[in-house]
Design a protein around this motif. Structure first.
Motif, PDB file in Angstrom:
ATOM      1  N   TYR A 125       0.836  -1.199   0.000  1.00 49.31           N
ATOM      2  CA  TYR A 125       0.000   0.000   0.000  1.00 49.31           C
ATOM      3  C   TYR A 125       0.878   1.260   0.000  1.00 49.31           C
ATOM      4  CZ  TYR A 125      -3.257   3.579   1.525  1.00 49.31           C
ATOM      5  OH  TYR A 125      -3.991   4.719   1.617  1.00 49.31           O
ATOM      6  N   ALA A 126       1.941   1.257   0.804  1.00 51.76           N
ATOM      7  CA  ALA A 126       2.837   2.414   0.861  1.00 51.76           C
ATOM      8  C   ALA A 126       3.498   2.660  -0.492  1.00 51.76           C
ATOM      9  CB  ALA A 126       3.894   2.198   1.937  1.00 51.76           C
ATOM     10  N   VAL A 127       3.949   1.611  -1.139  1.00 55.87           N
ATOM     11  CA  VAL A 127       4.596   1.757  -2.449  1.00 55.87           C
ATOM     12  C   VAL A 127       3.599   2.286  -3.475  1.00 55.87           C
ATOM     13  CG1 VAL A 127       5.644   0.463  -4.355  1.00 55.87           C
ATOM     14  CG2 VAL A 127       6.406   0.077  -2.013  1.00 55.87           C
ATOM     15  N   ARG A 162       1.908   7.086  -6.701  1.00 59.09           N
ATOM     16  CA  ARG A 162       0.884   8.022  -7.182  1.00 59.09           C
ATOM     17  C   ARG A 162       1.275   9.484  -6.937  1.00 59.09           C
ATOM     18  NH1 ARG A 162      -3.683   5.800  -4.080  1.00 59.09           N
ATOM     19  NH2 ARG A 162      -3.268   3.642  -4.490  1.00 59.09           N
ATOM     20  N   THR A 163       2.176   9.716  -6.004  1.00 57.12           N
ATOM     21  CA  THR A 163       2.554  11.093  -5.666  1.00 57.12           C
ATOM     22  C   THR A 163       4.069  11.256  -5.713  1.00 57.12           C
ATOM     23  OG1 THR A 163       2.557  10.495  -3.332  1.00 57.12           O
ATOM     24  CG2 THR A 163       0.532  11.471  -4.198  1.00 57.12           C
ATOM     25  N   PRO A 164       4.649  11.161  -6.905  1.00 58.94           N
ATOM     26  CA  PRO A 164       6.113  11.228  -7.003  1.00 58.94           C
ATOM     27  C   PRO A 164       6.674  12.594  -6.600  1.00 58.94           C
ATOM     28  CG  PRO A 164       5.134  11.146  -9.188  1.00 58.94           C
ATOM     29  CD  PRO A 164       4.031  10.926  -8.196  1.00 58.94           C
ATOM     30  N   LEU A 165       5.955  13.671  -6.876  1.00 60.28           N
ATOM     31  CA  LEU A 165       6.447  14.995  -6.505  1.00 60.28           C
ATOM     32  C   LEU A 165       6.570  15.117  -4.987  1.00 60.28           C
ATOM     33  CD1 LEU A 165       7.328  17.758  -7.476  1.00 60.28           C
ATOM     34  CD2 LEU A 165       4.938  18.484  -7.373  1.00 60.28           C
ATOM     35  N   PHE A 166       5.615  14.581  -4.266  1.00 59.08           N
ATOM     36  CA  PHE A 166       5.670  14.607  -2.808  1.00 59.08           C
ATOM     37  C   PHE A 166       6.882  13.830  -2.305  1.00 59.08           C
ATOM     38  CE2 PHE A 166       4.531  12.554   1.242  1.00 59.08           C
ATOM     39  CZ  PHE A 166       4.414  13.689   2.029  1.00 59.08           C
ATOM     40  N   VAL A 167       7.136  12.666  -2.911  1.00 59.83           N
ATOM     41  CA  VAL A 167       8.270  11.838  -2.503  1.00 59.83           C
ATOM     42  C   VAL A 167       9.582  12.586  -2.729  1.00 59.83           C
ATOM     43  CG1 VAL A 167       9.527   9.693  -2.961  1.00 59.83           C
ATOM     44  CG2 VAL A 167       7.029   9.701  -2.927  1.00 59.83           C
ATOM     45  N   VAL A 171       9.926  15.411  -0.070  1.00 52.71           N
ATOM     46  CA  VAL A 171      10.287  14.888   1.250  1.00 52.71           C
ATOM     47  C   VAL A 171      11.736  14.422   1.259  1.00 52.71           C
ATOM     48  CG1 VAL A 171       9.842  13.022   2.891  1.00 52.71           C
ATOM     49  CG2 VAL A 171       7.933  14.278   1.902  1.00 52.71           C
ATOM     50  N   ALA A 172      12.154  13.711   0.234  1.00 55.78           N
ATOM     51  CA  ALA A 172      13.535  13.230   0.170  1.00 55.78           C
ATOM     52  C   ALA A 172      14.521  14.405   0.145  1.00 55.78           C
ATOM     53  CB  ALA A 172      13.722  12.339  -1.055  1.00 55.78           C
ATOM     54  N   ALA A 173      14.193  15.451  -0.616  1.00 52.09           N
ATOM     55  CA  ALA A 173      15.071  16.624  -0.676  1.00 52.09           C
ATOM     56  C   ALA A 173      15.127  17.330   0.675  1.00 52.09           C
ATOM     57  CB  ALA A 173      14.579  17.590  -1.757  1.00 52.09           C
ATOM     58  N   THR A 174      13.994  17.426   1.347  1.00 53.90           N
ATOM     59  CA  THR A 174      13.960  18.069   2.669  1.00 53.90           C
ATOM     60  C   THR A 174      14.788  17.292   3.677  1.00 53.90           C
ATOM     61  OG1 THR A 174      11.745  18.899   2.203  1.00 53.90           O
ATOM     62  CG2 THR A 174      12.424  18.864   4.501  1.00 53.90           C
TER      63      THR A 174
END
Length: 107
Positions: A82-84, A89-94, A97-100
């Protein structure tokens, strides 16, 4: 040792075991319905009585699955899938978050 091996095999053969369970429950309900019809009940009443006598099919299937496999591992696997799916579905969010996190770690 045998129960452990049986549970591990149940993880790998989940779909087949679910189909077998479904067929077995259907056969049980059909036999019970036929028994009630032989006693003089109408078909609709016999099906209802057989279903009430057997209990909930979904609850029975869930109880069977819990006894056959490893509920904790299966639940963890479902959560990971489910997490994957959600992250895909939200690659921009990922990326945000990774950049932050990377930026905070570098400081």
């Amino acid at each position: 040792m045998r129960p452990l091996i049986a549970r591990l095999l149940a993880l790998l053969r989940r779909r087949r075991l679910d189909e077998e369970l479904s067929h077995e429950m259907s056969a049980h309900l059909e036999l019970s319905t036929a028994d009630y019809v032989d006693r003089g009940m109408s078909l609709a009443d016999a099906r209802r009585a057989a279903g009430l006598r057997f209990g909930g099919t979904l609850q029975t299937a869930e109880a069977y699955r819990d006894r056959q496999g490893f509920p904790l591992l299966e639940s963890l696997w479902q959560d990971m899938r489910y997490a994957v799916r959600t992250l895909r579905r939200t690659p921009l969010f990922v990326v945000t978050v990774a950049a932050t996190i990377a930026h905070c770690t570098i400081r």
